[in-house]
Design a protein around this motif. Structure first.
Motif, PDB file in Angstrom:
ATOM      1  N   MET A 191      -0.742  78.032  -4.406  1.00 11.32           N
ATOM      2  CA  MET A 191      -0.798  78.345  -5.841  1.00 11.32           C
ATOM      3  C   MET A 191      -2.196  78.844  -6.206  1.00 11.32           C
ATOM      4  O   MET A 191      -3.184  78.131  -6.020  1.00 11.32           O
ATOM      5  N   LYS A 192      -2.260  80.059  -6.732  1.00  7.62           N
ATOM      6  CA  LYS A 192      -3.558  80.578  -7.192  1.00  7.62           C
ATOM      7  C   LYS A 192      -3.685  80.379  -8.703  1.00  7.62           C
ATOM      8  O   LYS A 192      -2.741  80.666  -9.441  1.00  7.62           O
ATOM      9  N   ILE A 193      -4.845  79.937  -9.131  1.00  5.50           N
ATOM     10  CA  ILE A 193      -5.074  79.597 -10.531  1.00  5.50           C
ATOM     11  C   ILE A 193      -6.066  80.567 -11.162  1.00  5.50           C
ATOM     12  O   ILE A 193      -7.154  80.767 -10.628  1.00  5.50           O
ATOM     13  N   GLY A 194      -5.685  81.155 -12.294  1.00  9.20           N
ATOM     14  CA  GLY A 194      -6.533  82.164 -12.930  1.00  9.20           C
ATOM     15  C   GLY A 194      -7.634  81.569 -13.788  1.00  9.20           C
ATOM     16  O   GLY A 194      -7.746  81.900 -14.959  1.00  9.20           O
ATOM     17  N   ALA A 195      -8.464  80.719 -13.195  1.00  7.54           N
ATOM     18  CA  ALA A 195      -9.573  80.117 -13.941  1.00  7.54           C
ATOM     19  C   ALA A 195     -10.789  80.094 -13.022  1.00  7.54           C
ATOM     20  O   ALA A 195     -10.669  79.850 -11.819  1.00  7.54           O
ATOM     21  N   ARG A 196     -11.955  80.346 -13.593  1.00  3.39           N
ATOM     22  CA  ARG A 196     -13.183  80.435 -12.806  1.00  3.39           C
ATOM     23  C   ARG A 196     -13.746  79.081 -12.392  1.00  3.39           C
ATOM     24  O   ARG A 196     -14.617  79.017 -11.523  1.00  3.39           O
ATOM     25  N   GLN A 216     -12.922  75.516 -10.861  1.00  2.61           N
ATOM     26  CA  GLN A 216     -11.978  74.651 -10.158  1.00  2.61           C
ATOM     27  C   GLN A 216     -12.778  73.709  -9.279  1.00  2.61           C
ATOM     28  O   GLN A 216     -13.309  74.106  -8.255  1.00  2.61           O
ATOM     29  N   GLU A 253      -7.398  68.164  -9.154  1.00  6.27           N
ATOM     30  CA  GLU A 253      -8.090  69.433  -9.325  1.00  6.27           C
ATOM     31  C   GLU A 253      -8.468  69.527 -10.801  1.00  6.27           C
ATOM     32  O   GLU A 253      -7.635  69.274 -11.675  1.00  6.27           O
ATOM     33  N   VAL A 304      -9.649  71.895 -13.722  1.00  6.90           N
ATOM     34  CA  VAL A 304      -9.591  73.332 -14.006  1.00  6.90           C
ATOM     35  C   VAL A 304     -10.086  73.615 -15.426  1.00  6.90           C
ATOM     36  O   VAL A 304      -9.621  72.984 -16.379  1.00  6.90           O
TER      37      VAL A 304
END
Lengths: 69, 69, 69, 69, 69, 69
Positions: E1-6, E8, E56, E58
């Motif tokens: 799963m890729k998360i669109g936040a800088r 993490q 995690e 985020v």
């Protein structure tokens, strides 16, 4: 229209700066305080904002940070 | 201390309401406008806020929503 | 009233839960998806929300996080 | 992976607009509603988003503003 | 799963405090720094968090405020 | 100055990227973790940030999303 946010001020647009994706709108609120809002260029164009326009400035209370000297 | 946020107002605390996890602080800013901030009870206690205290009210421009009639 | 936010959905309130400071409102949007909003109890009472009410659900695009499998 | 947010929708990317720092992604969710997300160009490139991609749309409940006519 | 936040980070839960609507989770991240997250009790229960759990952490870059002395 | 936010870390600026409206600042925090902040170019210039600068990294707990595997 009732808005579920604790912060609702009336502001007057003083400046609009448009980038390619985001735009910044500067405002004055009563007593001369300055505020600013950042939104997408799409939102800016939909609102059609220009200097002199009166806007409602809405901020949810959870987004307000307090600091004390 | 310089703060990287476009919205920095001076406010006076008028009321503090404490829940078990979250707390709400009501404020007035110049010209009589009312604002409110929600924070954790831990933050409230660290700031030690009570009615009459002067605080800095900080909001990032991205959290400000504009509406137009 | 024009709103400077990219996300504006119509929702129907299904449940309201009130704490001492904060309140949670559950919603369904078209196609049966579920959403939720957290606001102060003060905002909840000002809106006077109860199950069955139709509301406008507004989210600034900067608050939307995307994830990809 | 469990996500601690009350709003989790499935969306399909319809358009990607890239600026120098920020990018905007437009989406449709079931029932045809339109949404948008703004993120850094760095995040966009890491996600590798393009029209037709399926994404998870995540919003914390505190970022959701309700309005009532 | 890729998360669109800088942002993490990996954190370890140290304390969970539950109110009626909102809950607070305290964490440590590497090098001993302390962080905290506030979410709905519903989200807390869905995540099933308890001290010792690895999570995690985020945060979207737009929610990060910088200050300089 | 006391700050009403649960997340306060010390970071070192590693990179600054400036667009026309928004700017991105990359940071390292102790133990080598990387973070990033997005702000207006106006805020960036007021802070006068450049690589090597030490900054305070502030995030309200409500903006922190937790995920669990």
């Amino acid at each position: 229209m009732k808005i579920g946010a604790r912060n609702q001020l009336v502001g007057t647009v003083t400046e609009v700066k448009k980038g390619s994706v985001m735009a910044q709108v500067k405002l004055t609120i009563p007593a001369g305080s300055k505020m600013a809002s950042v939104m997408t260029v799409d939102s800016l164009e939909e609102l059609g904002l220009k200097p002199g326009d009166e806007v409602e400035v809405v901020v949810k209370a959870v987004s307000v940070l307090l600091m004390k000297r």
